[in-house]
Design an enzyme around this catalytic site. Structure first.
Site, PDB file in Angstrom:
ATOM      1  N   HIS A 139       0.856  -1.193   0.000  1.00 36.88           N
ATOM      2  CA  HIS A 139       0.000   0.000   0.000  1.00 36.88           C
ATOM      3  C   HIS A 139       0.885   1.234   0.000  1.00 36.88           C
ATOM      4  O   HIS A 139       1.841   1.321   0.771  1.00 36.88           O
ATOM      5  CB  HIS A 139      -0.907  -0.012   1.233  1.00 36.88           C
ATOM      6  N   HIS A 141       1.075   5.749  -1.540  1.00 32.12           N
ATOM      7  CA  HIS A 141       0.336   6.958  -1.943  1.00 32.12           C
ATOM      8  C   HIS A 141       1.004   7.609  -3.151  1.00 32.12           C
ATOM      9  O   HIS A 141       1.533   8.719  -3.031  1.00 32.12           O
ATOM     10  CB  HIS A 141       0.309   7.962  -0.781  1.00 32.12           C
TER      11      HIS A 141
HETATM   12  O1  2HA Z   1       0.178   3.449   7.299  1.00 38.31           O
HETATM   13  O2  2HA Z   1      -0.851   4.714   4.687  1.00 38.31           O
HETATM   14  O3  2HA Z   1      -3.373   4.070   5.068  1.00 38.31           O
HETATM   15  C1  2HA Z   1      -0.254   4.709   6.955  1.00 38.31           C
HETATM   16  C2  2HA Z   1      -1.212   4.610   5.831  1.00 38.31           C
HETATM   17  C3  2HA Z   1      -2.608   4.358   6.176  1.00 38.31           C
HETATM   18 ZN    ZN Z   2      -2.361   5.026   3.238  1.00 41.56          ZN
END
Ligand code: 2HA
Ligand code: ZN
Length: 270
Positions: A139, A141
């Site tokens: 995951h 960003h």
């Molecule tokens: O861990 O990115 O979605 C921090 C994040 C939460």
């Molecule tokens: Zn996140």
């Protein structure tokens, strides 16, 4: 050096996390990555003892019970992870009843796994059922992909086609397309369930106004998948507000898929 840090896939895991920070994708404590270790890696590199038991917020699916994962720390910064892995990652085995994580190494100073552990364990379970070789859930960003979710309709078919049309590599790397979730509260069971549901069909799931989840058989593959989606998003961002004169049409996309023996998402191409 401690044995665990001699494990080649742990070395790659730390390098990729470092790289993700330097790409600007993982500000502050943003992002989390988990990687399943093979039985051989566990045997060779992971200390057998449990140094701490950490309760899991869900009962983990049977398929991940007894399995050992490297996973990033809650509140940990990707910027610091490679330099201080003992603090910023942990190596855990899911208990046979799916309720507890046995910590073998890491999470120094009483740390714990990412708040996104729901989504990670559920996505591992889903991907392992689709592809028994899946090892990584990631995951992050990525800036352009995240920005794009402010600007385009959140429609899986439309977004997939637009990303495919930007460059030849897109349909080659994600022929099944991208899954898309609307904005949802992160760190919850609900977003974990929704992401894992999408992962039945897609290896990559966009979290609108937040980031993305990707999966793969290796850390390189999961990263490469997200990197390719992000590159296509970057091209789209550069095009927004301009009139597109040339892009790859359906005929071209079909030719690419045929050449590489890929099956694009059914029903997307005319
Ligand atoms: O861990 O990115 O979605 C921090 C994040 C939460
Ligand atoms: Zn996140």
């Amino acid at each position: 050096m401690e044995k665990i840090l001699e494990c080649p896939s742990i070395g790659q895991y730390l390098s990729i996390i470092d790289n993700m920070y330097r790409l600007g994708w993982d500000e502050r404590n943003g992002g989390n990555v988990s990687m399943l270790l093979s039985p051989e890696e566990v045997e060779t590199y992971v200390p057998k003892e449990t140094i701490r038991e950490i309760p899991l917020p869900i009962v983990a699916d049977e398929i991940v019970r007894g399995k050992t994962f490297a996973i990033t720390r809650t509140g940990g910064y990707f910027r610091n992870t490679k330099g201080d892995p003992r603090k910023n990652i942990g190596v855990i085995t899911i208990s046979d009843d799916g309720k507890i994580a046995h910590l073998h190494w890491g999470f120094e100073d009483n740390g714990s796994f990412t708040s996104e552990v729901y989504a990670h364990l559920m996505c591992h379970a889903t991907r392992l059922k689709v592809n028994p070789k899946n090892r990584v859930v990631m995951h992050t960003h990525p800036t352009n992909l995240l920005t794009l979710t402010h600007l385009v309709k959140l429609d899986e078919k439309e977004l997939t086609l637009a990303l495919w049309r930007t460059m030849t590599e897109s349909i080659v790397v994600f022929p099944e397309g991208v899954g898309v979730l609307p904005w949802m509260l992160c760190g919850t069971n609900e977003i974990g369930v929704a992401t894992a549901e999408k992962m039945k069909e897609y290896r990559v799931v966009v979290w609108s106004l937040h980031g993305v989840y990707g999966s793969g058989e290796t850390i390189d593959e999961a990263f490469g998948l997200i990197e390719t989606v992000e590159k296509a998003a970057q091209i789209m961002m550069g095009e927004l507000g301009h009139k597109i004169v040339n892009d790859i049409d359906d005929e071209g996309l079909k030719a690419i898929a045929d050449h590489f023996g890929l099956v694009p998402h059914p029903g997307y191409l005319k």
